[in-house]
Design an enzyme around this catalytic site. Structure first.
Site, mmCIF file in Angstrom:
data_model
loop_
_atom_site.group_PDB
_atom_site.id
_atom_site.type_symbol
_atom_site.label_atom_id
_atom_site.label_comp_id
_atom_site.label_asym_id
_atom_site.label_seq_id
_atom_site.Cartn_x
_atom_site.Cartn_y
_atom_site.Cartn_z
ATOM 1 N N HIS A 125 -14.586 37.794 1.709
ATOM 2 C CA HIS A 125 -14.004 38.740 0.747
ATOM 3 C C HIS A 125 -14.916 39.007 -0.451
ATOM 4 C CE1 HIS A 125 -10.295 38.862 2.941
ATOM 5 N NE2 HIS A 125 -10.043 37.582 2.758
ATOM 6 N N ASP A 131 -11.711 36.773 11.358
ATOM 7 C CA ASP A 131 -10.642 36.274 10.479
ATOM 8 C C ASP A 131 -9.466 37.271 10.514
ATOM 9 O OD1 ASP A 131 -10.443 34.291 7.800
ATOM 10 O OD2 ASP A 131 -9.319 36.161 7.582
ATOM 11 N N HIS A 157 -7.879 38.433 8.113
ATOM 12 C CA HIS A 157 -7.967 39.368 6.983
ATOM 13 C C HIS A 157 -9.245 40.205 7.063
ATOM 14 C CE1 HIS A 157 -5.539 35.881 5.508
ATOM 15 N NE2 HIS A 157 -4.766 36.854 5.075
ATOM 16 N N ASP A 180 -7.069 31.927 11.083
ATOM 17 C CA ASP A 180 -5.732 32.304 10.595
ATOM 18 C C ASP A 180 -5.060 33.341 11.502
ATOM 19 O OD1 ASP A 180 -7.727 34.023 9.700
ATOM 20 O OD2 ASP A 180 -7.206 33.823 7.571
HETATM 21 C C1 OKP Z 1 -8.695 34.499 2.675
HETATM 22 B B1 OKP Z 1 -9.311 34.491 4.068
HETATM 23 C C2 OKP Z 1 -0.439 35.710 -1.238
HETATM 24 C C3 OKP Z 1 -1.298 36.819 -0.789
HETATM 25 C C4 OKP Z 1 -2.742 36.564 -1.096
HETATM 26 C C5 OKP Z 1 -4.782 35.845 -0.090
HETATM 27 C C6 OKP Z 1 -5.341 35.590 1.256
HETATM 28 C C7 OKP Z 1 -6.797 35.285 1.236
HETATM 29 C C8 OKP Z 1 -7.304 35.018 2.626
HETATM 30 N N1 OKP Z 1 0.910 35.896 -0.860
HETATM 31 N N2 OKP Z 1 -3.367 35.903 -0.036
HETATM 32 O O1 OKP Z 1 -9.564 35.775 4.603
HETATM 33 O O2 OKP Z 1 -8.585 33.737 5.037
HETATM 34 ZN ZN ZN Z 2 -8.232 35.132 6.403
#
Ligand code: OKP
Ligand code: ZN
Length: 343
Positions: free
Chosen positions: A160, A196, A198, A285
């Protein structure tokens, strides 16, 4: 397969995050590394080597702005000077309609150099961040010296982190830094495959205008999932980079059948691009038991990922990103590696 990690990741601990209206302990925990190391030992994946110190900041400066790196290096001093010592969290950002202007005060600087509240510092954060770069560069040297694959067990994660923004638990973009390192050390083309859950918004930003580093991301549809402001299928790169970014957003509930269709398309894109090396941003994840995600991959799917990557026939550097079902991420990470090795 050799794994590289740095025990200094532990210096980044007891962070907090904003979650559904509450400030809670961050999901991104030191124990994540312990579970993976335990599983590596249990399965006998191969040697676990300590990261060799490198000039991490110089390597990162090839993909990040130097004022951003300077800010992170100086951050804890600025924070202490304000009489604080607890974990930090940015809380104000230059949104639409405001000026992109650099403030002088640490409270404003946190927001200037971040895109969300996930860039939470403690005293040891910067040391841990640099140690993750040491890990990925040490693993890269193994690939350069002829290993078919290596696993950089990085923490904190990196995908990120943008040119000048932290967020989503990320500070320096480990995958982007090492992709650039490969370019600077003889590779003509590098593919980054981000699996990932995300979207890897930071990596995408860094390489968006380039045709020498291809970026492919499989992730939850950002119309409804974090990080929301990138990751749509129509983001394909710009200028010389047009056609070298590929996004595969997928709906909540996606299981192996749907996920593997995107993954197969991604693997074909990589083969067409013909990279000298593939950097895999390895998030776990996507697992059905992950506490913050909504895909449905199962334990038995992860070895299939590794096996398909091996079929591409290029050296692969695995870089650890997310994955928060702590008891399971060891099984799934090592599952990818043993699948790659065909055992
Ligand atoms: C990092 B990686 C909270 C929402 C924010 C942030 C996730 C960051 C993920 N309810 N969550 O890509 O695994
Ligand atoms: Zn992630």
């Amino acid at each position: 397969m050799k794994t590289v990690y740095s025990p200094r990741h532990r210096l980044h601990a007891d962070n907090q995050e904003l979650n559904a209206g509450a400030i809670l302990p961050a999901f991104e925990l030191p124990a994540r590394v312990d579970f993976i190391l335990d599983r590596i030992a249990e399965v006998g994946l191969g040697p676990v080597l300590e990261a060799v110190p490198h000039d991490a900041v110089a390597a990162a400066a090839r993909v990040h702005a130097t004022d951003y790196l300077d800010f992170m290096a100086d951050f804890w001093r600025l924070w202490l000077a304000e009489g604080r010592s607890g974990p930090t969290m940015p809380y104000v950002w230059p949104a639409r309609g405001q000026r992109d202007i650099r403030p002088d005060h640490v409270n404003g600087l946190m927001g200037y150099y971040s895109f969300d509240g996930g860039g939470s510092f403690v005293e040891g954060t910067w040391e841990a961040v640099k140690s993750a770069v040491d890990s990925v560069l040490t693993a890269a040297e193994m690939i350069k010296d002829g290993e078919k694959a290596a696993y950089a067990l990085c923490r904190p994660p990196g995908h990120h982190a943008g040119i000048s923004t932290m967020g989503g638990y990320c500070f320096i973009n480990n995958a982007a830094t090492v992709a650039q390192w490969f370019r600077d050390n003889g590779a003509a083309r590098v593919s980054i495959l981000d699996i990932d859950y995300h979207h890897g918004n930071g990596t995408q930003e860094i390489f968006f205008g380039r045709d020498d580093v291809e970026f492919i991301s499989l992730h939850a549809d950002t119309a409804v999932a974090y990080p929301f402001f990138s990751g749509r299928a129509d983001e394909i790169g710009i200028g010389e980079g047009e056609g070298f970014t590929h996004n595969f957003p997928m709906p909540f509930g996606t299981a192996w059948e749907g996920w593997s269709a995107s993954f197969e398309a991604a693997c074909r894109l990589i083969a067409d691009f013909g990279p000298d090396v593939v950097v895999v941003s390895l998030g776990l994840d996507t697992f059905e038991g992950d506490p913050i995600s909504r895909f449905k991959l199962r334990h038995e799917d992860y070895p299939k990922i590794g096996a398909r990557l091996a079929k591409i026939g290029k050296p692969v550097l695995f870089v650890q990103e997310g994955g928060y079902a702590v008891a399971d991420i060891g099984v799934n990470a090592v599952g990818v590696m043993t699948g790659f090795e065909g055992r």
